[in-house]
Design an enzyme around this catalytic site. Sequence first.
Site, PDB file in Angstrom:
ATOM      1  NE  ARG A  58      -2.787   0.527   3.459  1.00  9.38           N
ATOM      2  CZ  ARG A  58      -2.240   1.184   4.507  1.00  9.38           C
ATOM      3  NH1 ARG A  58      -1.927   2.454   4.398  1.00  9.38           N
ATOM      4  NH2 ARG A  58      -2.035   0.565   5.651  1.00  9.38           N
ATOM      5  CE1 TYR A 111     -16.633  10.266 -15.650  1.00 10.09           C
ATOM      6  CE2 TYR A 111     -15.418  10.214 -13.588  1.00 10.09           C
ATOM      7  CZ  TYR A 111     -16.264   9.612 -14.496  1.00 10.09           C
ATOM      8  OH  TYR A 111     -16.742   8.353 -14.242  1.00 10.09           O
ATOM      9  CG  ASP A 183      -8.558  15.066 -15.311  1.00  6.65           C
ATOM     10  OD1 ASP A 183      -7.880  14.469 -16.169  1.00  6.65           O
ATOM     11  OD2 ASP A 183      -9.548  14.559 -14.753  1.00  6.65           O
ATOM     12  CE  LYS A 208     -11.744   6.778 -18.827  1.00  3.49           C
ATOM     13  NZ  LYS A 208     -11.632   7.319 -17.508  1.00  3.49           N
TER      14      LYS A 208
HETATM   15  N1  LCS Z   1     -10.935  12.409 -15.081  1.00  6.25           N
HETATM   16  C1  LCS Z   1     -11.493  12.339 -16.299  1.00  6.25           C
HETATM   17  C2  LCS Z   1     -11.296  13.468 -17.266  1.00  6.25           C
HETATM   18  C3  LCS Z   1     -12.246  11.229 -16.659  1.00  6.25           C
HETATM   19  O1  LCS Z   1     -12.773  11.196 -17.880  1.00  6.25           O
HETATM   20  C4  LCS Z   1     -12.425  10.177 -15.724  1.00  6.25           C
HETATM   21  C5  LCS Z   1     -13.251   8.988 -16.046  1.00  6.25           C
HETATM   22  C6  LCS Z   1     -11.839  10.297 -14.456  1.00  6.25           C
HETATM   23  C7  LCS Z   1     -11.093  11.412 -14.161  1.00  6.25           C
HETATM   24  C8  LCS Z   1     -11.979   9.226 -13.418  1.00  6.25           C
HETATM   25  O2  LCS Z   1     -11.173   8.137 -13.753  1.00  6.25           O
HETATM   26  P1  LCS Z   1     -11.481   6.586 -13.393  1.00  6.25           P
HETATM   27  O3  LCS Z   1     -11.702   6.522 -11.924  1.00  6.25           O
HETATM   28  O4  LCS Z   1     -12.703   6.196 -14.150  1.00  6.25           O
HETATM   29  O5  LCS Z   1     -10.243   5.903 -13.826  1.00  6.25           O
HETATM   30  N2  LCS Z   1     -14.029   9.162 -17.184  1.00  6.25           N
HETATM   31  C9  LCS Z   1     -14.915   8.342 -17.655  1.00  6.25           C
HETATM   32  C10 LCS Z   1     -15.728   8.651 -18.752  1.00  6.25           C
HETATM   33  O6  LCS Z   1     -15.764   9.722 -19.356  1.00  6.25           O
HETATM   34  N3  LCS Z   1     -16.446   7.600 -19.059  1.00  6.25           N
HETATM   35  O7  LCS Z   1     -16.297   6.588 -18.150  1.00  6.25           O
HETATM   36  C11 LCS Z   1     -15.278   7.000 -17.197  1.00  6.25           C
END
Ligand code: LCS
Length: 393
Positions: A58, A111, A183, A208
């Site tokens: 962790r 997001y 971000d 992504k």
């Molecule tokens: N920041 C952005 C710009 C994102 O698009 C997402 C997830 C996150 C943070 C969070 O990341 P995760 O915990 O999912 O790894 N975006 C998503 C979307 O647009 N569609 O499904 C997930």
Amino acid sequence: METKNQGFNTKLVHAGDFSDAFGAAVPPIYQTSTFAFKNADEGAARFAGQEAGFIYTRLGNPTIHSLEQKLAELENGSGAIAFASGMGAVSSLYAALLKNGDHMIGSSALYGPSRSLMTSYFKDFGIASSFVNTADLDAVEQAIRPNTKLIYIESPTNPTMVLTDIQAIAELAHEKGILLAVDNTFSSPYIQQPLDLGADIVLHSLTKFINGHADIVGGALIAKDFKLVSLLRKTMAYFGANMDPHQAYMVIRGVKTLALRVERASENAQKVAEYLSAHPKIAWIKYPGLPSFTQYDLAQKQMKLPGAMISFGVKGGLPAGKKLMDNVQLALLAVSLGGVETLIQHPASMTHAGMSAQDRLQAGITDDLVRFSTGIEDAEDIMADLDQALARI
Ligand code: LCS
């Protein structure tokens, strides 16, 4: 191998590599929860930070550390922390930098969960927030309060494709003693490197473009200042939002081809955007590579490529957009983005459904908005798929 002074593509492949006793060509998966000490003194010295070495996964692990070193080099930071997910990174960022009585400013179209985490959870811990169009620096300046501690932006925003001038907002933030976090999920470090433009922290959903293969979720924070890295790491460890070694291995494998994937996906997106903008059934389109994009000049200045993300509306609004999503055959109707496969989704009823209708409206997330994440398939096939889907609306 020392990669700090080498090019971006060399870093993608080699940064963070280390050799093991067998000369493994790639960092092995250290699937272990704990690490034995030679003796009690060594254990105590590691806990006291007097001796380097791993203690407990962790807190740190060789495979995860290798990924963190690579990410830090790719974003030109002094260190990186890997998380179980992008949201693990977002929540640790908020928890590390904001306390009761503080205020933060965010881009209105973050997001969905990044915004609603603040407005529905952190609010109850006495943290105030304002969500404004961060493309408008006057609006940002007006939103600044004496207790503002953090400005948190996406550029481009998910899913409205609004850019913020990162260099200008960093200058404004620093004049007022405020930290700027960006971000960078929608662009990836291949397209823009916010720390070089003045940001203090970069956040990624590794799920992504960075991993790129739609087979893990993960997140990361990268900071310019090492003291911030330590604070963020401590928060990650308290919250237990750590990445797993196997996840780290997958991201190390995926990110090596980031430049190749992003170049192809961006090239495809440019063709798809040009095709859609000329299509009689398309009402509007936002893509940073189109000269009609309202922030085209900023995109040219700040982004190496326009990227793979497109948002658009179909004439006939939501019902027509839904038909399009039902009609496509190659594009997968799914949330997420930034993978090798083309995805299509409807933010108002999917990724941004957790926001109130009023917040969505304020953020410009209209009900007719369709989000398209262009993959690396043949552009002709992606366009033929859209063509047959639009013909049947
Ligand atoms: N920041 C952005 C710009 C994102 O698009 C997402 C997830 C996150 C943070 C969070 O990341 P995760 O915990 O999912 O790894 N975006 C998503 C979307 O647009 N569609 O499904 C997930």
